[in-house]
Scaffold this active site. Structure first.
Site, PDB file in Angstrom:
ATOM      1  N   ARG A 240       0.841  -1.199   0.000  1.00 36.23           N
ATOM      2  CA  ARG A 240       0.000   0.000   0.000  1.00 36.23           C
ATOM      3  C   ARG A 240       0.875   1.247   0.000  1.00 36.23           C
ATOM      4  O   ARG A 240       1.892   1.306   0.727  1.00 36.23           O
ATOM      5  CB  ARG A 240      -0.902   0.025   1.251  1.00 36.23           C
ATOM      6  CG  ARG A 240      -2.096  -0.901   1.207  1.00 36.23           C
ATOM      7  CD  ARG A 240      -3.149  -0.464   0.182  1.00 36.23           C
ATOM      8  NE  ARG A 240      -4.319  -1.319   0.160  1.00 36.23           N
ATOM      9  CZ  ARG A 240      -4.492  -2.383  -0.624  1.00 36.23           C
ATOM     10  NH1 ARG A 240      -3.556  -2.736  -1.484  1.00 36.23           N
ATOM     11  NH2 ARG A 240      -5.613  -3.074  -0.579  1.00 36.23           N
ATOM     12  N   GLU A 269      -4.002   7.079  -5.860  1.00 37.08           N
ATOM     13  CA  GLU A 269      -4.358   6.127  -6.917  1.00 37.08           C
ATOM     14  C   GLU A 269      -5.790   6.382  -7.335  1.00 37.08           C
ATOM     15  O   GLU A 269      -6.645   6.606  -6.462  1.00 37.08           O
ATOM     16  CB  GLU A 269      -4.223   4.692  -6.407  1.00 37.08           C
ATOM     17  CG  GLU A 269      -2.799   4.305  -6.091  1.00 37.08           C
ATOM     18  CD  GLU A 269      -2.681   2.829  -5.676  1.00 37.08           C
ATOM     19  OE1 GLU A 269      -3.665   2.082  -5.849  1.00 37.08           O
ATOM     20  OE2 GLU A 269      -1.624   2.442  -5.194  1.00 37.08           O
ATOM     21  N   HIS A 287      -0.594  -0.455  -9.803  1.00 36.62           N
ATOM     22  CA  HIS A 287      -1.331  -1.321  -8.867  1.00 36.62           C
ATOM     23  C   HIS A 287      -1.924  -2.539  -9.585  1.00 36.62           C
ATOM     24  O   HIS A 287      -3.148  -2.701  -9.664  1.00 36.62           O
ATOM     25  CB  HIS A 287      -2.431  -0.537  -8.131  1.00 36.62           C
ATOM     26  CG  HIS A 287      -2.855  -1.205  -6.845  1.00 36.62           C
ATOM     27  ND1 HIS A 287      -3.238  -0.507  -5.723  1.00 36.62           N
ATOM     28  CD2 HIS A 287      -2.955  -2.515  -6.506  1.00 36.62           C
ATOM     29  CE1 HIS A 287      -3.567  -1.350  -4.753  1.00 36.62           C
ATOM     30  NE2 HIS A 287      -3.400  -2.585  -5.219  1.00 36.62           N
TER      31      HIS A 287
HETATM   32  C1  DGY Z   1      -5.639  -6.243  -2.620  1.00 38.36           C
HETATM   33  O1  DGY Z   1      -6.249  -7.291  -2.810  1.00 38.36           O
HETATM   34  O2  DGY Z   1      -5.631  -5.672  -1.537  1.00 38.36           O
HETATM   35  C2  DGY Z   1      -4.899  -5.671  -3.783  1.00 38.36           C
HETATM   36  O3  DGY Z   1      -4.228  -4.517  -3.458  1.00 38.36           O
HETATM   37  C3  DGY Z   1      -5.825  -5.427  -4.964  1.00 38.36           C
HETATM   38  O4  DGY Z   1      -6.939  -4.755  -4.565  1.00 38.36           O
END
Ligand code: DGY
Length: 321
Positions: A240, A269, A287
């Protein structure tokens, strides 16, 4: 099973997942495929029994307070749940689920891609050819860092961290990690545990982030922690954006204190950070850690399995609140 339940699907999912959602639910799909504002999210949730969102929809305490009483489940299509205020959901009696396990392989692959892209100057070389600027070659040209035999540090040795460790071992790397709890030897598989995060930093030629974003981990990578990494280290983030103070990262990349970074996630994002994108020594992806057909199908099915369980009166497999 569940045929009469109304379900809001907030983002475009894979064809197979959308087909199953439409088969088993009165599904409202977001074919416009853009992120709803908080107001739109609240409004669209008014006439449904459940919502199947992605990490891009923010279920803040305010949004949750405005959800109707009929809405029983937030079945996330993500392993991360930092976009949902879990306490607020618990208080309102809304069940929250996620999709662990099924994305570990795909995300580990992207972490390795980010590591290699950063270490071997992938962004710079790619851009040079695309812009028609490759006009020279010599043994001293585009020299990067070899990862073989180096120390691969992992912050957060959960499912994704453990699979990534396995892939890094395939490159002959020595795995180090910091986690809230030490793993049992069969899961540790020879990795060196550091009880203190600071000690992991001092022992990471490559540091790869795999912990959830929370109040405890926000800005875990900042000017002080970056200064503890060995000179010329590489940072990889596929978890993240909130884990990293991006201004501090930019300063460390500009000064050469860090050799490079490989990033799949950002504070903002979609879009990312233009100041990071301007640096040659950053390998960037939008991402896409879990973006393979197999994994996106598996995530969607897992989210639907959780929903089905709730509406069949069973405990969902992946309940987080
Ligand atoms: C998650 O599954 O948390 C990934 O970042 C994709 O959303």
């Amino acid at each position: 099973m569940g045929a009469q339940r109304a379900l809001l699907v907030t983002r475009r999912l894979t064809d197979a997942v959308q087909a199953r959602a439409q088969r088993d639910y009165d599904a409202v799909l977001n074919d416009a495929d853009r992120v709803f504002t908080s107001e739109e999210l609240v409004e669209r949730c008014q006439d449904v029994d459940a919502v199947l969102p992605c990490h891009s929809e923010r279920f803040t305490a305010e949004v949750i307070a405005a959800l109707p009483d009929r809405l029983k489940v937030i079945a996330n299509h993500s392993v991360g749940v930092d976009h949902v205020d879990l306490d607020a959901a618990r208080e309102k009696g809304i069940i929250v689920t996620n999709t662990p396990d099924v994305l570990s392989d795909a995300t580990a692959e992207i972490a390795i891609l980010c590591m290699l892209g950063a270490a071997r100057r992938g962004a710079e070389g790619n851009r040079m050819i695309r812009e028609g600027k490759w006009d020279f070659w010599s043994p001293a040209f585009m020299v990067g860092r070899q990862v073989t035999g180096k120390r691969f540090g992992i912050l957060g040795m959960g499912r994704v961290g453990q699979v990534t460790a396995e892939r890094a071992r395939g490159f002959g790397m020595e795995v180090h990690y910091h986690n809230r709890r030490r793993l049992p030897p069969e899961a540790e598989r020879g990795a060196v545990y550091h009880e203190r995060f600071e000690d992991l930093l001092r022992n990471s030629d490559v540091l790869s982030l795999h912990c959830p974003a929370s109040t405890a981990t926000r800005n875990a990578i900042n000017a002080e922690t970056l200064a503890l990494l060995p000179e010329g280290a590489i940072l990889v983030n596929t978890a993240r954006g909130d884990l990293v103070d991006e201004d501090a990262l930019i300063a460390a990349l500009q000064s050469g204190r860090l050799f490079a970074a490989g990033l799949d996630v950002f504070r903002t994002e979609p879009g990312g950070n233009p100041a990071l994108a301007a640096l040659e020594n950053v390998f960037l992806l939008p991402h896409i850690g879990s973006a393979t057909q197999e994994t996106r199908d598996a995530m969607g099915f897992r989210a639907l399995d959780n929903l089905d369980a709730v509406f069949a009166g069973r405990e969902p497999r992946d309940r987080v609140a």
